[in-house]
Each structure stands twice: as structure tokens, then as C-alpha cells.
Design an enzyme around this catalytic site. Structure first.
Site, PDB file in Angstrom:
ATOM      1  N   LYS A  26       1.021  -1.428  -0.001  1.00 37.85           N
ATOM      2  CA  LYS A  26       0.093  -0.038  -0.004  1.00 37.85           C
ATOM      3  C   LYS A  26       0.843   1.264  -0.031  1.00 37.85           C
ATOM      4  CE  LYS A  26      -3.837  -0.198   2.056  1.00 37.85           C
ATOM      5  NZ  LYS A  26      -4.787  -0.691   3.312  1.00 37.85           N
ATOM      6  N   ARG A  96      -3.752   2.917   8.522  1.00 34.74           N
ATOM      7  CA  ARG A  96      -4.119   1.332   7.695  1.00 34.74           C
ATOM      8  C   ARG A  96      -2.897   0.614   7.519  1.00 34.74           C
ATOM      9  NH1 ARG A  96      -8.442   2.347   3.747  1.00 34.74           N
ATOM     10  NH2 ARG A  96      -9.280   4.349   3.561  1.00 34.74           N
ATOM     11  N   GLY A 105      -8.246  -7.064   4.049  1.00 34.94           N
ATOM     12  CA  GLY A 105      -9.170  -7.404   5.322  1.00 34.94           C
ATOM     13  C   GLY A 105      -8.617  -8.265   6.356  1.00 34.94           C
ATOM     14  N   MET A 107      -5.986  -7.292   8.326  1.00 40.49           N
ATOM     15  CA  MET A 107      -5.405  -6.693   9.134  1.00 40.49           C
ATOM     16  C   MET A 107      -6.175  -5.334   9.427  1.00 40.49           C
ATOM     17  SD  MET A 107      -1.147  -7.068   8.659  1.00 40.49           S
ATOM     18  CE  MET A 107      -1.546  -6.976   7.098  1.00 40.49           C
ATOM     19  N   ARG A 352      -3.730  -1.571  -6.042  1.00 36.67           N
ATOM     20  CA  ARG A 352      -2.894  -2.545  -6.012  1.00 36.67           C
ATOM     21  C   ARG A 352      -3.312  -3.664  -7.021  1.00 36.67           C
ATOM     22  NH1 ARG A 352      -6.251  -4.424  -0.551  1.00 36.67           N
ATOM     23  NH2 ARG A 352      -8.294  -4.611  -1.269  1.00 36.67           N
ATOM     24  N   HIS A 468     -15.953  -7.549   1.247  1.00 33.49           N
ATOM     25  CA  HIS A 468     -14.949  -8.686   1.944  1.00 33.49           C
ATOM     26  C   HIS A 468     -15.165 -10.232   1.570  1.00 33.49           C
ATOM     27  CE1 HIS A 468     -13.633 -11.590   4.964  1.00 33.49           C
ATOM     28  NE2 HIS A 468     -12.402 -10.696   5.164  1.00 33.49           N
ATOM     29  N   SER A 777      12.841 -42.450  -8.224  1.00 30.86           N
ATOM     30  CA  SER A 777      11.589 -41.695  -8.034  1.00 30.86           C
ATOM     31  C   SER A 777      11.562 -41.254  -6.617  1.00 30.86           C
ATOM     32  CB  SER A 777      10.485 -42.338  -8.441  1.00 30.86           C
ATOM     33  OG  SER A 777       9.430 -41.494  -8.302  1.00 30.86           O
ATOM     34  N   CYS A 843       7.482 -38.169  -6.957  1.00 28.65           N
ATOM     35  CA  CYS A 843       6.028 -38.716  -7.216  1.00 28.65           C
ATOM     36  C   CYS A 843       5.438 -38.560  -5.942  1.00 28.65           C
ATOM     37  CB  CYS A 843       6.024 -40.354  -7.827  1.00 28.65           C
ATOM     38  SG  CYS A 843       6.924 -41.515  -6.451  1.00 28.65           S
ATOM     39  N   TYR A 863      11.549 -35.095 -14.049  1.00 33.73           N
ATOM     40  CA  TYR A 863      10.211 -34.691 -14.117  1.00 33.73           C
ATOM     41  C   TYR A 863       9.624 -34.859 -12.703  1.00 33.73           C
ATOM     42  CZ  TYR A 863       9.842 -39.818 -12.955  1.00 33.73           C
ATOM     43  OH  TYR A 863      10.007 -41.099 -12.164  1.00 33.73           O
TER      44      TYR A 863
END
Length: 885
Positions: A26, A96, A105, A107, A352, A468, A777, A843, A863
Site C-alpha cells: 500500500k 491502515r 481485510g 489486518m 494494488r 470482503h 523416483s 512422485c 520430471y
């Protein structure tokens, strides 16, 4: 002294590298908007480093920081020409939070700070508006008492509702200054009653209290849950933004609103948002009043009679539209913007990157590539892989009989059925019993975060498309219907009423977040419609990634789904899952309970045709892609008969007495079966089991060749290996069976033999095991269990305590722990050193976790393998991991 407090317009803010880490999202964006020359109320940011100091100083602000805050407060006074606590022209501020990533929402916020019994009269005189001044003061008392003093909000809301009932009005705006006078007095009495102290009148005390409360909200229950769900580190802390107040509640030429530069639900390139005349920002977000549309087009589409902002404030609307285009072009992303109009002047309070649904994220990313705003690389990096989950699951079957009992706003798309619950705690309790729920609330608050996560869908009676409930639901991928004025909720009786229906807690309903429908009972679903944008994004991801993605599957249906989602083979086919079928389980039990090799062979011969048939189906679907088949792994007790009928069936089948069967069951019981007689240990004790399974694999391969089905290279995985000798004995057994099948059919068979690395010893001795294994694996579920000595099934009882005490940042069964990753790295390095051609994969459940996939890419695995519905998630995460390199 190091600078810890930054004015929005200061050059120090502009010089910061990674400004979001110091100023929070922010604060960083407010400084950026000032740089762009946009109308931003003056203010300053207290950095995230102060949050750390605050907790180190026993949750107190030290005098040096307070001095720096007061210095910046003087700068606001100078810019705004108002003075904090002044009795002629008082400065009011908002306080804020602002973490480095958006936590909508989660905090706390305090508005109108600086009001007391004297400054409220000064404000009224200065603005010639007593109603506005008193309304602002009662809002401040309510918000400050809740956030700083810890007094529950309902204490104040009930009083407001009673005043409105007595007066016979519906809206807060219908109350006059005398009503607010009475409420202010009542509010202060509540504070005195609950805290035994008067409401603070010293404005400097108010400011320190508010800043401290925002820092404290970083460690609130709801913030912790949100961080846990979104894997946000707890050491990041939050910044605090102190900003001069601008007022949307001074009358009918004032307004406040929330607007997105594109539609966050479907991604269409049109302004999407809501506003309220004569209101403050919290009214829109909290859903206490149902807001109006920003654009005329949206108003007409929703058949709303109240004027849109485009119609009621055309000049302001045009100015806002121009700013929205500028912000989106600057940030190169869809923006979520908060604004206020004070006496016909537009002020920008926040921007934002907007929370959006997965469908919307994909469309916005591909559209922005088309618009040449971002590159394909940016588009791939921008999508949160886990969010794709919501795109891949079924939607409502419109051919089903549907009884719509009410309608609301389509706040977050998707459909969900479940039992009605009226509290977040109940949603969580029922979710633990593995039952689906729909959380029904008048309006949600940040305290409902745990219930919203536990529920399958959310339904609220109040609130708009930017409330919210809507924002959080979209971020979580939960369907949500908000602002349904057609339902009347009674928390005391745990029911809600619609025109002609009374729905009690536990009743089944379905909500459709795409249309806003609330439907009685459970409704069938259909397969999702995958958009061309999704296919386009996935093809870009595939071009960037190097890591292959396979699936964990042992049924033709799952294998087909995985192939449709782009799986490049099967990384784990668990053969034991094929045994639980009703037709087969009796033969499996015969095999286990047999005392002689002959009886076991007889039972195995009955199982072989089933296994062979399964493999033919899977090999056919995989169409030449690799298939890793894990031989029987789990402890035998999982297959044992439990009921009297099951025991009787086995006794007849084996032609032995029930007593003998029961004695054999007792004989096979183990104290710790997960570390007992399972995996390759079964193969060593009963080689005939693995012989049957490998024969079924090879005969299925022969059959496929005869049918001219594209040849698959099976990879035969020996489970739970911890020594070199185990893998050698098992590999010799597989080769022996392969030779026999080749000789019988005069067909050459190609295959690999490898192992699952799931024990720490196997990882450490990987160089010896790799002499015989052609692939590793990593079975990270068991590797995590055996590394920590933690049972995954029982860890739920204490893992939250470990996360709470910062022993773990995240559940190690969700994302790979660094100790487990060290073992994987050791095994990979040693394995490759011994055998350069060794194939490496993963896996466990971690194969579908984006953070774990990033590690797999970094360590050089070939993989990952995951469940069918997570294949697209893994494809995208693998591309992102490659691009981040």
C-alpha cells in the site's frame, strides 16, 4: 539513524530498492501514485522494519520512532493546512496496514482518528455540517473501540439497529445529529463498561494506540490463517500508513467506492466496481450497505434502478476512468482501486494488483499479451499455479432439475453444494469430518477467514461484488453469492428464510457463484469447459519449461483425465490400488492368508488376468509415453478381512476353518506396519507376488504389440529399498520374468528397473543403489515421514502448534522441507555420479506443489508426477521455475 518513516512524496521513498519490502504494498503504491501526479491525500508510511522493532520492544513503539512519526505529522499539517487536535481546523487521519503482499481485510484499519468531544464540534463548525461531524465521530468511536480496545462490533451495531427501529428508518444516513448524539453517548458508555476507562480524548494517545493495534493485527488469528493458507512468511511484518482523511460522508456531492480496471470475475476489459453516495470506504468493503454500480452498462445489465456513478457524477467518472487507464498502463496489470469523492473532488486512496478468479487471471494475461502490454513470459509468470485448480473442476449441470429459492450477486464464480452452516467454527468442524458445507452469513468479516477456507462456498445476505466476502472468496477460488436481500438469516434459530422456504442448519443447498442462484438440495455437475485462453497460456508454459510432468494414476479414467490435461506419462502407478476392487479382494486375501507357496500361487494366478487387463488399458491410453509401475508396497494388514462375513468368505475360499483364518490374521498383525513387512521386504519374503506383477506388466506389453498399440516403455519401480542388495535381488527377479515372457512370445521387451527413494538411508547410499537402478523416483511423502519421524496421518494434531511456534514455516507434507530437499540433492548427486544416464523424478504429493516444483527444477530432476487434476498446475509451475532461473 536509519530512516524508518517515509512521506509519500519524499525522495527517500523513490530511491528505495524493493520498496514493497520496506513500505509494504500500500505504501509503495501510494508513493508511486504521488510520483505519477495523481490526487493522493498527504501522508506517510511507517516501515515494516518498525513492525520488527515493535515486537522486539515488547510490543511498544520506542520514543525515537514516535519522534519521527510526529515530525511527519507536521508535514501532513503543512500540506493539508490543518492541525492535529486543533479546535478550529482539526486534521483527521486514517491508520491502515500495508503488508508487502495484499492481504484483503486481514489486518486492521482506523478512520477519522483525531476526533474527540471538542474537535468534533470544530469539524462541524468548519464544514457547517453537524450530521457529518457526529456521524464521523460515532464511526471513529466504534472502529477504535473494536480495533484498539478489543470491544466486539455487535455491541455497537445492535444500538444502531435499535435507534433505526425506534425511528422507523432503514438506513444509517436517515439518522440525524440528535440520533448520533444519543449513540455517541451510548457508545462511550459501552467503552466505560467494557474497559473500566473513558474513551481516550488525547489525539496523540489515539494515534499511538491505533498504530500499535495495526502492528498487533499482523499476529491476529485471521492474519496467521491467511498467511498459512497463502504461504506468506511471518517475518515479513506489515507497514502502517497514516494519511490525511478525505470524506465521502459529507453529503450527496460526496461518495466512496472500489473499482477494478477489468472484471475480476471473468477478465473482460471493462471497468467493474461499486460506489456509495454519502458514505465512507468501510461501508462498501464491509457490506453494511449494498452499493450501486460504477458504470451505466453494469447498472442496466443488473436491472438496478439506482443511478450509476457514470450517470450521477459524470465529470468525476470521466476523471476516474482516465486515472484507471493510466494506472493499468503503468503497472501493466489489472488494478483494484479505492477512491473517495469529497465535495466533488476525486481522491485516490489505494491501488494494488487486483485479486481475481483463475478464469479472469488467464483471460487478462492473454489479452494483455495481445494488447502488447506484457510479454508471454510475463503472462506465464503472472498466474498463480494453484489458482488453476478452480478452472479444472466441474460446473453445474443445467439439465438437472433445479429449484432456485433465491438470488444474490454473482460474486465469485463456480458452483458448490453442501450443508448449511451459520458460523465459521462450525464450517471448520464439519470440514474435519470430511463433509461439504456452505457458510451462510449476514455479512462476512475478516474473522471468518478459517470458515471461508473450510467451506465449499459462501452465501451472504449483505454486501456487494467488492465486499470482503467477494474479494476473499475470489482469492481462494471459492464460489460466492453475496448481497442476497431475498434471504433472511436468524442466527439464534440457525436458519434462513426465503419466499416460501425455511432452510435449517444441516440442510443441503447449492450456490452458483457465476449466476447468483441459490438452489435447494444438491445439483449434479458437468466437466469444465476449458477456454482457448487457457490452452494458449499452457502452450506458452510448455515452450518455456524443461521439467517433464507426469501423473500419479492407476485407473483408465484417471489416466485419460491426466492425458487430457497434458500429462507426459505416468510417474506412479500404485498396483495395490488395483487390488481393492470387489472382484479381486477375495483373491488378494487368499494370497495373503495362504500358508503354502502353492496356495499363494493359486491365488496369484486368479489376480494375474486382472492386473494384465489394467495395464493394457493404461498402456493404450498413454500411447507410447513412459509408465512407472510400483510393485506392491503397503503392509499386508491393509488387505486383511475385518468383518465376520469377510472372514467367512476367505475361510470358504481357502477351505480352512474360521479359527485358522483368525489365527493367521493375528499372526500378520504388526506394531508399526508402516515400518514393517512392506515394499521390497514383501518381495524378498514372497518373490512370487512380484513375479506375478512383473509377468502381468510384460504380458500386457506383448498384447499391446500384437494389437499394434504404440509401444510403452514400462519403468518397474521397486519400493522401500534401503540397501544395494535389495535392489539387486529384485532387479534379477524382474529380468528373469522378462526373459521368460520374451522366450514364450518371441518378442523383445524394453523396460527399466529403478526404485523409489523414500528412506534416508537410501538417499545417503544412493551411489550403491544406482549401480543397479536405472531411475530414482523420490517418494517424498514417506521420505518426509521417515526423515522427521512424523506420521503424516497423526501430524495434524500438532503441526499447527509447530507452525504457530515458527518451528515450521509451512506444513512439510505440503511443501518440501529443506532437510528432505538436502537428502534429495545428496541422492541426485550421488546417483548421477554413479550412473550418468539415471532418470530422476518425484512422485509424492509435493510433485503438484509449485514451491516444491521450483526446487525440483533447481536440483535438476527430469520430471515431477502429481495427481491428474494438478497436471496443469505442475506444467505452469515448471515453466515459472525455469523462467526464474
Amino acid at each position: 539513524m536509519k530512516k524508518l518513516v517515509f512521506n509519500f512524496k519524499s525522495k527517500d521513498s523513490a530511491k528505495l530498492i524493493n520498496s514493497k519490502n520496506i513500505l509494504g504494498g500500500k505504501g509503495s503504491n501510494l508513493a508511486e501514485m504521488c510520483k505519477l501526479g495523481l490526487p493522493v491525500p498527504p501522508g506517510f508510511t511507517i516501515s515494516t522494519e518498525v513492525c520488527e522493532l515493535f515486537y522486539k520492544s515488547n510490543k511498544k513503539l520506542n520514543l525515537k520512532i514516535i519522534k519521527e512519526i510526529n515530525k511527519e505529522l507536521k508535514n501532513i499539517e503543512k500540506s493539508s493546512e490543518k492541525k492535529f487536535g486543533d479546535l478550529k481546523n482539526p486534521l483527521l487521519v486514517s491508520v491502515r496496514s500495508g503488508a508487502r503482499v495484499s492481504m484483503p481485510g486481514m489486518m486492521d484499519t482506523i478512520l477519522n482518528l483525531g476526533l474527540n468531544d471538542k474537535t468534533v464540534l470544530a469539524l462541524a463548525k468548519k464544514t457547517s455540517n453537524m450530521i457529518f461531524a457526529k456521524d464521523s465521530y460515532r464511526r471513529f468511536i466504534q472502529m477504535y473501540s473494536n480495533v484498539v480496545l478489543g470491544i466486539e462490533n455487535y455491541n455497537f451495531e445492535e444500538l444502531i439497529e435499535n435507534y433505526k427501529l425506534t425511528k422507523g428508518v432503514l438506513l444509517d444516513t436517515d439518522l440525524d445529529d440528535k440520533d448520533w448524539d444519543g449513540l455517541i453517548k451510548d457508545f462511550k458508555n459501552i467503552v466505560k463498561e467494557k474497559t473500566k476507562k473513558d474513551f481516550p480524548q488525547d489525539v496523540n494517545q489515539q494515534l499511538v494506540g491505533a498504530i500499535s493495534a495495526v502492528f498487533l493485527s499482523w499476529e491476529s488469528h485471521r492474519s496467521k490463517i491467511y498467511r498459512k493458507l497463502n504461504q506468506i512468511p511471518s517475518n515479513w511484518g506489515t507497514a502502517v500508513n497514516v494519511q490525511s482523511m478525505v470524506f465521502g460522508n459529507m453529503g450527496d456531492n460526496c461518495a466512496t467506492g472500489v473499482v477494478f480496471t477489468r472484471n475480476p470475475s471473468d477478465g473482460s476489459n471493462e471497468i467493474y466496481g461499486e460506489y456509495l453516495i454519502n458514505a465512507q470506504g468501510e461501508d462498501v468493503v464491509a457490506g453494511t450497505r449494498t452499493p450501486q454500480h460504477i458504470t451505466k452498462k453494469a447498472r442496466i445489465k443488473s436491472k438496478e434502478k439506482f443511478h450509476s456513478m457514470e450517470e450521477s457524477m459524470p465529470l468525476i467518472y470521466r476523471q476516474l476512468k482516465k486515472i484507471l487507464l493510466k494506472l493499468e498502463k503503468h503497472y501493466k496489470d489489472m488494478q483494484d482501486v479505492e477512491f473517495t469523492v469529497e465535495n466533488k473532488k476525486l481522491w485516490m486512496l489505494q491501488t494494488r494488483s487486483g485479486k481475481r478468479t483463475a478464469k479472469s487471471a488467464v483471460k487478462i494475461a492473454t489479452d494483455m499479451v495481445k494488447e502488447k502490454l506484457i510479454s508471454k513470459k510475463d503472462a506465464v509468470l503472472r498466474i498463480e499455479p494453484n489458482s488453476l485448480d478452480t478452472l479444472l473442476h466441474p460446473t453445474l449441470d443445467e439439465k438437472s432439475k433445479i429449484e432456485v429459492i433465491a438470488k444474490g450477486l454473482p460474486a465469485s464464480p463456480g458452483a458448490a453444494s453442501g450443508k448449511v452452516v451459520f458460523s465459521s467454527d462450525e464450517a471448520e468442524r464439519i470440514n474435519e469430518m470430511r463433509q461439504n458445507t456452505i457458510l451462510v452469513r449476514i455479512e462476512t468479516s475478516p474473522e471468518d477467514i478459517h470458515g471461508m477456507h473450510a467451506a465449499r462456498g459462501i452465501l451472504t445476505a449483505r454486501g456487494g461484488m467488492t465486499s470482503h466476502a467477494a474479494v476473499v472468496a475470489r482469492g481462494m477460488g471459492r464460489p460466492c453469492v453475496s448481497g442476497s436481500s431475498e434471504i433472511e438469516i436468524d442466527y439464534e434459530k440457525n436458519l434462513f428464510k426465503t419466499n416460501g422456504h425455511e432452510i435449517k442448519e444441516g440442510d443441503l443447498i447449492t450456490i452458483d457463484g457465476s449466476t447468483g442462484r441459490i438452489i435447494l438440495g444438491e445439483v449434479k455437475t458437468v466437466k469444465p469447459d476449458i477456454s482457448s485462453d487457457f490452452s494458449k497460456l499452457m502452450s506458452w508454459a510448455d515452450n518455456f519449461r524443461k521439467l517433464k510432468v507426469r501423473t500419479n494414476s492407476e485407473t483408465p479414467l484417471d489416466s485419460k483425465i491426466a492425458r487430457d490435461f497434458g500429462a507426459e506419462g505416468i510417474g506412479l502407478c500404485r498396483t495395490e490400488h488395483m487390488f481393492f476392487d470387489e472382484e479381486r479382494i477375495l483373491s488378494v486375501r487368499e494370497m495373503i492368508l495362504s500358508k503354502s507357496k502353492e496356495d499363494r500361487a493359486s491365488a496369484l494366478s486368479k489376480l494375474l488376468p486382472y492386473q494384465k487387463k489394467d495395464f493394457i488399458e493404461i498402456f493404450k491410453i498413454m500411447n507410447g509415453l513412459p509408465v512407472t509401475v510400483r510393485l506392491l508396497d503397503p503392509p499386508l494388514h491393509e488387505f486383511l478381512p475385518k468383518s465376520a462375513k469377510e472372514i467367512s468368505d476367505v475361510s470358504k475360499s481357502l477351505n480352512v476353518s474360521i479359527n485358522e483364518v483368525e489365527a493367521r490374521i493375528d499372526e500378520l498383525q504388526e506394531q508399526n506396519p508402516m515400518l514393517g513387512h512392506r515394499g521390497c521386504r514383501l518381495g524378498i519374503s514372497f518373490p512370487e507376488i512380484y513375479e506375478m506383477q512383473t509377468r502381468a506388466i510384460f504380458e500386457a506389453l506383448v498384447e499391446c504389440k500384437k494389437r499394434k498399440i504404440k509401444s510403452t516403455m514400462p519403468e518397474i519401480m521397486i519400493p522401500l529399498v534401503s540397501t544395494e542388495i535389495e535392489i539387486k535381488i529384485m532387479k534379477d527377479l524382474v529380468i528373469k520374468v522378462a526373459r521368460a515372457v520374451q522366450n514364450e512370445n518371441k518378442i523383445k521387451i524394453k523396460f527399466l528397473v529403478g526404485t523409489m527413494i523414500e528412506l534416508p538411508r537410501a538417499a545417503i547410499k544412493a551411489n550403491d543403489i544406482a549401480k543397479h537402478a536405472e531411475f530414482f523416483s523420490f517418494g517424498t511423502n514417506d521420505l518426509t515421514q521417515t526423515t522427521f519421524g512424523i506420521s503424516r496421518d497423526d501430524s495434524g494434531k500438532f503441526l499447527n502448534d509447530y507452525i504457530e511456534n515458527k518451528i515450521f514455516d509451512v506444513d512439510p507434507f505440503i511443501s518440501i522441507d529443506d532437510g528432505v530437499s538436502d537428502l534429495i540433492e545428496i541422492a541426485s548427486t550421488k546417483g548421477k555420479k554413479q550412473n550418468k544416464k539415471i532418470k530422476l523424478g518425484i512422485c509424492g504429493e509435493h510433485g503438484g506443489d509449485p514451491k516444491s516444483i521450483e526446487f525440483c527444477s533447481k536440483v535438476g530432476l527430469d520430471y515431477v508426477s502429481c495427481s491428474p487434476y494438478r497436471v496443469p498446475i505442475a506444467r505452469l509451475a515448471a515453466a515459472q521455475a525455469q523462467l526464474k532461473k
